[in-house]
Design a protein around this motif. Sequence first.
Motif, PDB file in Angstrom:
ATOM      1  N   ILE A   1      -0.768   4.406  -7.493  1.00 23.09           N
ATOM      2  CA  ILE A   1      -1.363   3.361  -8.106  1.00 23.09           C
ATOM      3  C   ILE A   1      -2.555   3.906  -7.304  1.00 23.09           C
ATOM      4  CG2 ILE A   1      -0.788   1.211  -8.720  1.00 23.09           C
ATOM      5  CD1 ILE A   1       1.974   1.498  -8.888  1.00 23.09           C
ATOM      6  N   GLU A   2      -4.307   3.384  -8.766  1.00 25.08           N
ATOM      7  CA  GLU A   2      -4.990   2.794  -8.260  1.00 25.08           C
ATOM      8  C   GLU A   2      -5.434   2.246  -8.622  1.00 25.08           C
ATOM      9  OE1 GLU A   2      -6.826   7.293  -8.452  1.00 25.08           O
ATOM     10  OE2 GLU A   2      -5.664   7.967  -7.260  1.00 25.08           O
ATOM     11  N   GLU A   3      -6.416   1.742  -8.409  1.00 26.21           N
ATOM     12  CA  GLU A   3      -7.407   0.739  -8.704  1.00 26.21           C
ATOM     13  C   GLU A   3      -7.451   0.302 -10.006  1.00 26.21           C
ATOM     14  OE1 GLU A   3     -11.510  -2.453  -8.214  1.00 26.21           O
ATOM     15  OE2 GLU A   3     -11.079  -0.246  -6.130  1.00 26.21           O
ATOM     16  N   GLY A   4      -7.637  -0.103 -10.875  1.00 25.58           N
ATOM     17  CA  GLY A   4      -8.062   0.359 -12.162  1.00 25.58           C
ATOM     18  C   GLY A   4      -6.752   0.962 -12.938  1.00 25.58           C
ATOM     19  N   ASP A   5      -5.717   0.993 -13.096  1.00 29.43           N
ATOM     20  CA  ASP A   5      -4.459   1.368 -13.376  1.00 29.43           C
ATOM     21  C   ASP A   5      -4.243   0.433 -14.742  1.00 29.43           C
ATOM     22  OD1 ASP A   5      -4.819   4.316 -12.318  1.00 29.43           O
ATOM     23  OD2 ASP A   5      -3.256   3.878 -11.401  1.00 29.43           O
TER      24      ASP A   5
ATOM     25  N   GLN B   1       0.478  -0.770  -0.225  1.00 28.88           N
ATOM     26  CA  GLN B   1       0.069   0.213   0.119  1.00 28.88           C
ATOM     27  C   GLN B   1       0.999   1.321   0.103  1.00 28.88           C
ATOM     28  OE1 GLN B   1      -3.425   0.292  -0.238  1.00 28.88           O
ATOM     29  NE2 GLN B   1      -2.978   2.295  -0.361  1.00 28.88           N
ATOM     30  N   ASP B   2       1.797   1.668   0.778  1.00 27.71           N
ATOM     31  CA  ASP B   2       3.318   2.322   0.816  1.00 27.71           C
ATOM     32  C   ASP B   2       3.739   3.374  -0.398  1.00 27.71           C
ATOM     33  OD1 ASP B   2       4.680  -0.248   1.086  1.00 27.71           O
ATOM     34  OD2 ASP B   2       5.864   1.461   2.263  1.00 27.71           O
ATOM     35  N   MET B   3       3.947   1.972  -1.200  1.00 26.87           N
ATOM     36  CA  MET B   3       3.970   2.132  -2.870  1.00 26.87           C
ATOM     37  C   MET B   3       3.062   2.426  -3.855  1.00 26.87           C
ATOM     38  SD  MET B   3       6.876  -0.984  -4.780  1.00 26.87           S
ATOM     39  CE  MET B   3       8.102  -0.697  -3.307  1.00 26.87           C
ATOM     40  N   ARG B   4       2.086   2.294  -3.063  1.00 29.21           N
ATOM     41  CA  ARG B   4       0.742   2.169  -4.560  1.00 29.21           C
ATOM     42  C   ARG B   4       0.344   3.556  -3.911  1.00 29.21           C
ATOM     43  NH1 ARG B   4      -1.865  -2.711  -2.659  1.00 29.21           N
ATOM     44  NH2 ARG B   4      -3.454  -1.448  -1.560  1.00 29.21           N
ATOM     45  N   ASP B   5       0.596   4.130  -2.352  1.00 28.99           N
ATOM     46  CA  ASP B   5       0.715   5.616  -2.110  1.00 28.99           C
ATOM     47  C   ASP B   5       1.163   6.419  -3.145  1.00 28.99           C
ATOM     48  OD1 ASP B   5      -1.647   4.863  -0.289  1.00 28.99           O
ATOM     49  OD2 ASP B   5      -0.738   4.543   1.019  1.00 28.99           O
ATOM     50  N   ASP B   6       2.295   6.025  -3.215  1.00 29.00           N
ATOM     51  CA  ASP B   6       4.041   7.132  -3.209  1.00 29.00           C
ATOM     52  C   ASP B   6       3.848   7.401  -4.838  1.00 29.00           C
ATOM     53  OD1 ASP B   6       6.078   8.787  -3.424  1.00 29.00           O
ATOM     54  OD2 ASP B   6       7.217   6.954  -2.992  1.00 29.00           O
ATOM     55  N   LEU B   7       3.472   6.156  -5.543  1.00 29.42           N
ATOM     56  CA  LEU B   7       3.224   6.106  -7.329  1.00 29.42           C
ATOM     57  C   LEU B   7       1.754   6.503  -8.101  1.00 29.42           C
ATOM     58  CD1 LEU B   7       5.245   2.405  -7.747  1.00 29.42           C
ATOM     59  CD2 LEU B   7       5.900   5.277  -8.171  1.00 29.42           C
TER      60      LEU B   7
ATOM     61  N   ILE C   1       8.418  -2.932 -13.593  1.00 26.16           N
ATOM     62  CA  ILE C   1       7.049  -2.288 -13.576  1.00 26.16           C
ATOM     63  C   ILE C   1       6.723  -0.994 -13.978  1.00 26.16           C
ATOM     64  CG2 ILE C   1       4.452  -3.092 -13.194  1.00 26.16           C
ATOM     65  CD1 ILE C   1       5.888  -5.358 -11.635  1.00 26.16           C
ATOM     66  N   TRP C   2       6.324  -0.527 -14.836  1.00 27.22           N
ATOM     67  CA  TRP C   2       5.626   1.284 -14.926  1.00 27.22           C
ATOM     68  C   TRP C   2       4.478   1.269 -14.912  1.00 27.22           C
ATOM     69  CZ3 TRP C   2       8.730  -1.053 -18.090  1.00 27.22           C
ATOM     70  CH2 TRP C   2       8.249  -0.798 -20.113  1.00 27.22           C
ATOM     71  N   ARG C   3       3.410   2.429 -14.188  1.00 25.98           N
ATOM     72  CA  ARG C   3       2.577   2.609 -15.172  1.00 25.98           C
ATOM     73  C   ARG C   3       1.776   3.081 -16.213  1.00 25.98           C
ATOM     74  NH1 ARG C   3      -0.139   7.074 -11.044  1.00 25.98           N
ATOM     75  NH2 ARG C   3       1.105   8.293 -12.273  1.00 25.98           N
ATOM     76  N   SER C   4       1.316   2.876 -16.608  1.00 24.26           N
ATOM     77  CA  SER C   4       0.882   3.466 -18.194  1.00 24.26           C
ATOM     78  C   SER C   4       0.745   5.556 -18.106  1.00 24.26           C
ATOM     79  CB  SER C   4       0.103   3.079 -18.834  1.00 24.26           C
ATOM     80  OG  SER C   4       0.977   1.766 -19.277  1.00 24.26           O
ATOM     81  N   ASN C   5       0.313   5.760 -19.093  1.00 20.85           N
ATOM     82  CA  ASN C   5      -0.509   7.100 -19.429  1.00 20.85           C
ATOM     83  C   ASN C   5      -1.516   7.021 -18.440  1.00 20.85           C
ATOM     84  OD1 ASN C   5       2.002   8.206 -20.847  1.00 20.85           O
ATOM     85  ND2 ASN C   5       0.670   8.078 -22.295  1.00 20.85           N
ATOM     86  N   GLN C   6      -2.019   8.347 -17.123  1.00 21.15           N
ATOM     87  CA  GLN C   6      -2.829   7.383 -16.637  1.00 21.15           C
ATOM     88  C   GLN C   6      -4.159   7.618 -17.661  1.00 21.15           C
ATOM     89  OE1 GLN C   6      -2.123  11.080 -13.596  1.00 21.15           O
ATOM     90  NE2 GLN C   6      -3.091   9.406 -12.653  1.00 21.15           N
ATOM     91  N   GLN C   7      -5.333   7.055 -17.132  1.00 19.92           N
ATOM     92  CA  GLN C   7      -6.727   6.949 -17.984  1.00 19.92           C
ATOM     93  C   GLN C   7      -7.253   7.613 -17.867  1.00 19.92           C
ATOM     94  OE1 GLN C   7      -6.244   4.174 -19.818  1.00 19.92           O
ATOM     95  NE2 GLN C   7      -4.169   4.174 -19.530  1.00 19.92           N
TER      96      GLN C   7
END
Length: 64
Positions: free
Chosen positions: A32-36, A24-30, A54-60
């Motif tokens: 990252i939310e459900e559905g990303d 969770q702390d890593m998701r918060d820092d990055l 792993i990286w987050r694609s452009n925000q949807q």
Amino acid sequence: MAIYRTRYYSEVSVGVGGRITIPQDMRDDLGIEEGDILTVRVEESPNGTRQMVIWRSNQQPEEE
């Protein structure tokens, strides 16, 4: 090409069906939310060591 430096590490467990949970702390820092959508790349060194990046694609856009 961007050069990234390591900020911190965290361990994750591999669950049923190969599922991993990002702490969770890593998701918060990055942010990252459900559905990303995340992009995953497997890299291999000349000696055969492999790592997963792993990286987050452009925000949807948010659903209306």
